[in-house]
Design a protein around this motif. Structure first.
Motif, short mmCIF file in Angstrom:
data_model
loop_
_atom_site.label_atom_id
_atom_site.label_comp_id
_atom_site.label_asym_id
_atom_site.label_seq_id
_atom_site.Cartn_x
_atom_site.Cartn_y
_atom_site.Cartn_z
N GLU A 22 0.83 -1.20 0.00
CA GLU A 22 0.00 0.00 0.00
C GLU A 22 0.87 1.25 0.00
O GLU A 22 0.52 2.25 -0.64
N ALA A 23 1.99 1.23 0.72
CA ALA A 23 2.89 2.38 0.73
C ALA A 23 3.46 2.61 -0.67
O ALA A 23 3.55 3.76 -1.14
N ASP A 25 2.10 1.63 -3.51
CA ASP A 25 1.01 2.09 -4.36
C ASP A 25 0.80 3.59 -4.17
O ASP A 25 0.58 4.33 -5.15
N TYR A 26 0.87 4.03 -2.94
CA TYR A 26 0.73 5.46 -2.65
C TYR A 26 1.86 6.25 -3.30
O TYR A 26 1.63 7.29 -3.93
N SER A 27 3.08 5.76 -3.20
CA SER A 27 4.22 6.43 -3.82
C SER A 27 4.01 6.59 -5.31
O SER A 27 4.30 7.65 -5.89
N GLN A 29 1.38 7.01 -6.95
CA GLN A 29 0.39 8.04 -7.26
C GLN A 29 1.02 9.43 -7.34
O GLN A 29 0.41 10.35 -7.89
N PHE A 322 3.25 14.58 -2.20
CA PHE A 322 3.62 13.37 -1.46
C PHE A 322 3.85 13.70 0.02
O PHE A 322 4.45 14.71 0.37
N THR A 326 2.07 10.05 5.56
CA THR A 326 1.14 9.09 4.98
C THR A 326 1.85 7.82 4.52
O THR A 326 1.38 6.69 4.76
N PHE A 327 2.99 7.98 3.84
CA PHE A 327 3.75 6.82 3.37
C PHE A 327 4.12 5.92 4.55
O PHE A 327 3.95 4.69 4.50
N LEU A 330 1.19 4.00 6.11
CA LEU A 330 0.81 2.86 5.28
C LEU A 330 1.84 1.74 5.40
O LEU A 330 1.48 0.55 5.42
#
Length: 333
Positions: A22-23, A25-27, A29, A322, A326-327, A330
């Protein structure tokens, strides 16, 4: 030799856990082109934007700075210096003015008090010779000032200490070569001469940066042997009174009941120091090498985690929104 497990898939590894996936995937984005997560030295998730990205030496920008703290720990082990030595013992031109009592620790902690020029344009930088000429702006130890200049100062100090071997060759021989990794300097500005930009010019593959981070997490031990002085490496992760969230070339989690200076650089660099971050971040120590474009090497010793994320465009990556908090939330869930 690398101890990391082999790459088994382009986008991610089959044994990926939910948090690292998930981390990453967030990166992705936010212009992320690489994302590698190690748990106790093993790759648990690995994601690349497209084929070939895993072999690219991506620009680290200011992530380059943290190699100077490690080089200092190697130099301590080699008895070339101590962190509390006066810089003027080597840069003797400083012995005649207020710079004479500045220590190596203060230079690497960005609290030397030396005048720091404004942010540089893409085509210029401060050379080591120019850095040595900068005057004192504030009493040593009194104020945090982020910039490239202290790392060029340290490069000049190391060059004089080594007496024939280049600083770049020293770092390669003492740290990079044993780890089997490469730090390249691909984009030298026109005024750079032959000296690398130690404040922001380095580039590495994601795996090599992760290997470096895992070695740091293990206290500088490699194959059972210390490559650098352990106490000096540990000092990399102790903040100063002027900035409790910055050690010797590394960004840190703020200790309880402390605050970071409200300077523009600190606020721009990361959201780790926002009021809500204290409760949102994973528990335990956090060490971060960070560069423009949100290039990141995270080390969470208490969780035995190392994570790297990189972007292709420094400016687009910087503006993408970013969040380090949040990273990390996750990553550790």
């Amino acid at each position: 030799m690398h101890t990391l497990l082999p790459l088994t898939a382009l986008l991610c590894c089959t044994w990926a856990t939910a948090g690292p996936q998930e981390a990453c995937d967030y990166s992705a984005q936010f212009h992320g082109v690489t994302c590698v997560v190690l748990a106790d030295g093993a790759v648990v998730h690995e994601r690349y934007r497209r084929a070939g990205d895993e072999s690219v030496h991506w620009r680290l920008a200011s992530g380059t700075k943290s190699f100077s703290g490690v080089a200092a720990a190697a130099a301590v082990q080699d008895k070339l210096l101590t962190l509390d030595d006066k810089v003027s013992d080597t840069l003797t031109e400083w012995q005649v003015d207020g710079r004479q009592d500045i220590t190596i620790r203060q230079v690497l902690g960005l609290i030397s008090g030396i005048t720091t020029p404004p942010p540089l344009t893409a085509g210029s930088r401060v050379t080591p010779a120019e850095a040595v000429q900068q005057p004192l702006a504030h009493p040593p130890g009194s104020r945090f000032a982020y910039g490239q200049l202290p790392f060029q100062l340290f490069a000049e100090l190391m060059t004089r200490k080594l007496r024939g071997e280049s600083y770049e060759a020293y770092l390669y021989r003492r740290v990079l070569q044993p780890l089997g990794i490469q730090l390249r300097f691909p984009r030298q500005p026109l005024n750079a001469g032959t000296t690398p930009d130690w404040g922001g010019g380095g580039a590495m593959t994601a795996r090599d940066w992760a290997t470096f981070g895992e070695w740091v997490r293990n206290g500088g031990q490699w194959n059972g042997h210390p490559l650098v002085d352990a106490a000096a490496l540990a000092d990399n992760f102790k903040g100063s009174t002027a900035h409790p969230g910055y050690g010797l070339t590394w960004w840190l989690r703020l200790p309880p009941d402390t605050s970071a200076p409200q300077d523009a650089t600190t606020q721009r660099a990361t959201d780790l120091y926002q009021p809500q971050a204290a409760t949102a971040l994973p528990q335990g120590p956090l060490w971060m090498a960070a560069g423009l474009g949100k290039q990141r090497l995270y080390i969470l010793p208490g969780h035995k985690l190392v994570a790297v994320r990189q972007t292709e465009s420094l400016l687009a990556g910087e503006r993408a929104g970013f969040s380090d908090v949040t990273f990390l939330k996750l990553l550790v869930q």
